[in-house]
Design a protein around this motif. Sequence first.
Motif, PDB file in Angstrom:
ATOM      1  N   ALA A 304      51.188  44.468  42.241  1.00 57.33           N
ATOM      2  CA  ALA A 304      50.936  43.804  40.961  1.00 57.33           C
ATOM      3  C   ALA A 304      52.243  43.444  40.269  1.00 57.33           C
ATOM      4  O   ALA A 304      52.389  42.359  39.698  1.00 57.33           O
ATOM      5  CB  ALA A 304      50.082  44.703  40.074  1.00 57.33           C
ATOM      6  N   GLU A 305      53.206  44.354  40.309  1.00 59.89           N
ATOM      7  CA  GLU A 305      54.489  44.104  39.658  1.00 59.89           C
ATOM      8  C   GLU A 305      55.248  42.986  40.360  1.00 59.89           C
ATOM      9  O   GLU A 305      55.855  42.128  39.715  1.00 59.89           O
ATOM     10  CB  GLU A 305      55.325  45.379  39.665  1.00 59.89           C
ATOM     11  N   GLY A 306      55.208  42.982  41.681  1.00 62.67           N
ATOM     12  CA  GLY A 306      55.973  42.004  42.441  1.00 62.67           C
ATOM     13  C   GLY A 306      55.488  40.580  42.261  1.00 62.67           C
ATOM     14  O   GLY A 306      56.286  39.641  42.190  1.00 62.67           O
ATOM     15  N   ILE A 307      54.185  40.393  42.176  1.00 60.84           N
ATOM     16  CA  ILE A 307      53.624  39.041  42.105  1.00 60.84           C
ATOM     17  C   ILE A 307      53.423  38.578  40.671  1.00 60.84           C
ATOM     18  O   ILE A 307      53.092  37.406  40.422  1.00 60.84           O
ATOM     19  CB  ILE A 307      52.279  38.968  42.881  1.00 60.84           C
ATOM     20  N   ALA A 308      53.645  39.468  39.698  1.00 59.86           N
ATOM     21  CA  ALA A 308      53.347  39.168  38.298  1.00 59.86           C
ATOM     22  C   ALA A 308      53.948  37.857  37.785  1.00 59.86           C
ATOM     23  O   ALA A 308      53.267  37.099  37.089  1.00 59.86           O
ATOM     24  CB  ALA A 308      53.789  40.334  37.409  1.00 59.86           C
ATOM     25  N   LYS A 323      44.774  41.748  40.138  1.00 60.25           N
ATOM     26  CA  LYS A 323      44.078  40.700  39.389  1.00 60.25           C
ATOM     27  C   LYS A 323      45.073  39.861  38.595  1.00 60.25           C
ATOM     28  O   LYS A 323      46.216  40.264  38.374  1.00 60.25           O
ATOM     29  CB  LYS A 323      43.053  41.322  38.429  1.00 60.25           C
ATOM     30  N   LEU A 324      44.628  38.702  38.173  1.00 62.74           N
ATOM     31  CA  LEU A 324      45.476  37.847  37.350  1.00 62.74           C
ATOM     32  C   LEU A 324      45.612  38.433  35.948  1.00 62.74           C
ATOM     33  O   LEU A 324      44.717  39.149  35.474  1.00 62.74           O
ATOM     34  CB  LEU A 324      44.884  36.439  37.264  1.00 62.74           C
ATOM     35  N   PRO A 325      46.699  38.124  35.266  1.00 60.19           N
ATOM     36  CA  PRO A 325      46.876  38.610  33.888  1.00 60.19           C
ATOM     37  C   PRO A 325      45.745  38.108  32.988  1.00 60.19           C
ATOM     38  O   PRO A 325      45.233  37.003  33.175  1.00 60.19           O
ATOM     39  CB  PRO A 325      48.217  38.011  33.469  1.00 60.19           C
ATOM     40  N   ALA A 326      45.386  38.923  32.029  1.00 62.56           N
ATOM     41  CA  ALA A 326      44.286  38.560  31.128  1.00 62.56           C
ATOM     42  C   ALA A 326      44.595  37.293  30.338  1.00 62.56           C
ATOM     43  O   ALA A 326      43.679  36.557  29.961  1.00 62.56           O
ATOM     44  CB  ALA A 326      44.004  39.725  30.172  1.00 62.56           C
ATOM     45  N   ASP A 327      45.869  37.023  30.100  1.00 58.95           N
ATOM     46  CA  ASP A 327      46.247  35.854  29.309  1.00 58.95           C
ATOM     47  C   ASP A 327      46.599  34.641  30.159  1.00 58.95           C
ATOM     48  O   ASP A 327      47.159  33.667  29.649  1.00 58.95           O
ATOM     49  CB  ASP A 327      47.413  36.190  28.383  1.00 58.95           C
ATOM     50  N   ALA A 329      46.417  31.170  31.624  1.00 57.57           N
ATOM     51  CA  ALA A 329      45.950  30.078  30.766  1.00 57.57           C
ATOM     52  C   ALA A 329      44.689  29.364  31.248  1.00 57.57           C
ATOM     53  O   ALA A 329      43.883  28.916  30.439  1.00 57.57           O
ATOM     54  CB  ALA A 329      47.068  29.061  30.579  1.00 57.57           C
ATOM     55  N   SER A 330      44.490  29.225  32.560  1.00 58.56           N
ATOM     56  CA  SER A 330      43.361  28.423  33.045  1.00 58.56           C
ATOM     57  C   SER A 330      42.036  29.175  33.033  1.00 58.56           C
ATOM     58  O   SER A 330      40.972  28.566  33.013  1.00 58.56           O
ATOM     59  CB  SER A 330      43.642  27.935  34.467  1.00 58.56           C
ATOM     60  N   GLY A 331      42.093  30.507  33.097  1.00 58.77           N
ATOM     61  CA  GLY A 331      40.870  31.299  33.193  1.00 58.77           C
ATOM     62  C   GLY A 331      40.273  31.328  34.581  1.00 58.77           C
ATOM     63  O   GLY A 331      39.106  31.674  34.762  1.00 58.77           O
ATOM     64  N   ILE A 332      41.071  31.006  35.605  1.00 57.91           N
ATOM     65  CA  ILE A 332      40.550  30.863  36.966  1.00 57.91           C
ATOM     66  C   ILE A 332      40.057  32.179  37.555  1.00 57.91           C
ATOM     67  O   ILE A 332      39.200  32.171  38.447  1.00 57.91           O
ATOM     68  CB  ILE A 332      41.633  30.238  37.883  1.00 57.91           C
ATOM     69  N   GLU A 333      40.550  33.296  37.080  1.00 60.97           N
ATOM     70  CA  GLU A 333      40.103  34.592  37.615  1.00 60.97           C
ATOM     71  C   GLU A 333      38.582  34.714  37.563  1.00 60.97           C
ATOM     72  O   GLU A 333      37.946  35.179  38.507  1.00 60.97           O
ATOM     73  CB  GLU A 333      40.749  35.729  36.834  1.00 60.97           C
ATOM     74  N   LYS A 334      37.996  34.265  36.480  1.00 63.12           N
ATOM     75  CA  LYS A 334      36.544  34.352  36.290  1.00 63.12           C
ATOM     76  C   LYS A 334      35.786  33.476  37.273  1.00 63.12           C
ATOM     77  O   LYS A 334      34.625  33.749  37.616  1.00 63.12           O
ATOM     78  CB  LYS A 334      36.202  33.957  34.846  1.00 63.12           C
ATOM     79  N   TYR A 335      36.442  32.418  37.766  1.00 61.14           N
ATOM     80  CA  TYR A 335      35.768  31.447  38.632  1.00 61.14           C
ATOM     81  C   TYR A 335      36.345  31.419  40.045  1.00 61.14           C
ATOM     82  O   TYR A 335      36.184  30.452  40.774  1.00 61.14           O
ATOM     83  CB  TYR A 335      35.864  30.051  38.000  1.00 61.14           C
ATOM     84  N   ARG A 336      36.996  32.495  40.426  1.00 62.59           N
ATOM     85  CA  ARG A 336      37.643  32.577  41.733  1.00 62.59           C
ATOM     86  C   ARG A 336      36.672  32.248  42.868  1.00 62.59           C
ATOM     87  O   ARG A 336      37.028  31.569  43.826  1.00 62.59           O
ATOM     88  CB  ARG A 336      38.208  33.978  41.922  1.00 62.59           C
TER      89      ARG A 336
END
Length: 367
Positions: A304-308, A323-327, A329-336
């Motif tokens: 997680a730290e390396g890819i942050a 997981k992607l950071p909560a902030d 911008a695109s919100g793509i985590e929810k639609y992966r």
Amino acid sequence: MKRRLTALFVTSTLLSGPLAHAESFDLQALIAAAKKEQPITVYASTGKIVQQAKAFSEQYGLQATGVKADAPQIIEIMSREAQAKNVRTDVAIVEDAPAGMTQLINKGYAQSWVPEDLRGNIAARYQQPLTVVLAPNVFAYNTEHHTTCPVTNIWQLTEPQWHGRVAMQDPTSKPAYTDWFSQMETHYDQQIRDAYQQAFGKPLQTDEKSATAAFVKALAGNGVLLTHSDNDAASAIGAPDGKTDFVGLVSTAKFRDNKLGMKLGLCSGMKPFIGWNYPSFGVIATGSHSPNTAKLFIHYLLTAEGIAPQGVDGKMSTNQTVKLPADEASGIEKYRAELMEYLTATAKNDWKSRQDWQDIWSLNYQK
């Protein structure tokens, strides 16, 4: 003594055989072995590699230098070094999967290695060779003009109402797009055919070799605005004062510009997918003088730290626990799950068919 023997085994495995065949892993032994080696140089197509190499160096008390270069440049550098038996590049993150497979790995200039302690967290399809990160290219719209995406099916992009109003990078100069076409035809052609039925209420009738070819031909003929860069495509789509209403394809990294006034929105729910994930291989140069440090850097990128630094751009680690950071911008985590998955098992076919897809596009493109 046990740790010392393990470190020696780690080194000998790298030097004497394929990296993917390492049978044991001891992180502390790897760190100890790396501290006896020379500094490493790491190439990637993102400027974030400079930040990542610096953070790695600080964490482990080692020296890694990150260098940004385009994928063709990286491949050329590593190939020339291998041929001259003067290896100076130790690690590369190659975002052109077909070229990386064909021109580096298959020729033996670079090798793939998957850390044993993380193997269970990485899907098997991303292990041969190791894919480190996935970069989403997504369909986007202008939130100033619409509350939700005005396009719900990719076939709508071929209709007269969207003539001249689809923005994307030119497939004849951006291989990721021809690879996308190839992957759709190879693995998702039935979904493209089904999407046509959903859009128009009738089966697709075509003389083309596939539903994908029919889609590409129709899209090319619909006056697409072709851009030279992702920035230009994003500006056309998300300009806050844009008079022409565009939709199109951009990387999730462009959504960061919404903080600067851009109006990009994600076309979630679009059928049969909202975009695709493009893989970047993590490879170690054959003949690296610092094989343990190179391995440690690959291991670091999978944390997680390396890819942050890349995660804030919406780029996804293949380590499923990250997981992607909560902030983001695109919100793509929810639609992966709505993204088309690029399957590297057929990357060689994508390489071979690039010119064919460029020809299809060029022959049918109309402004």
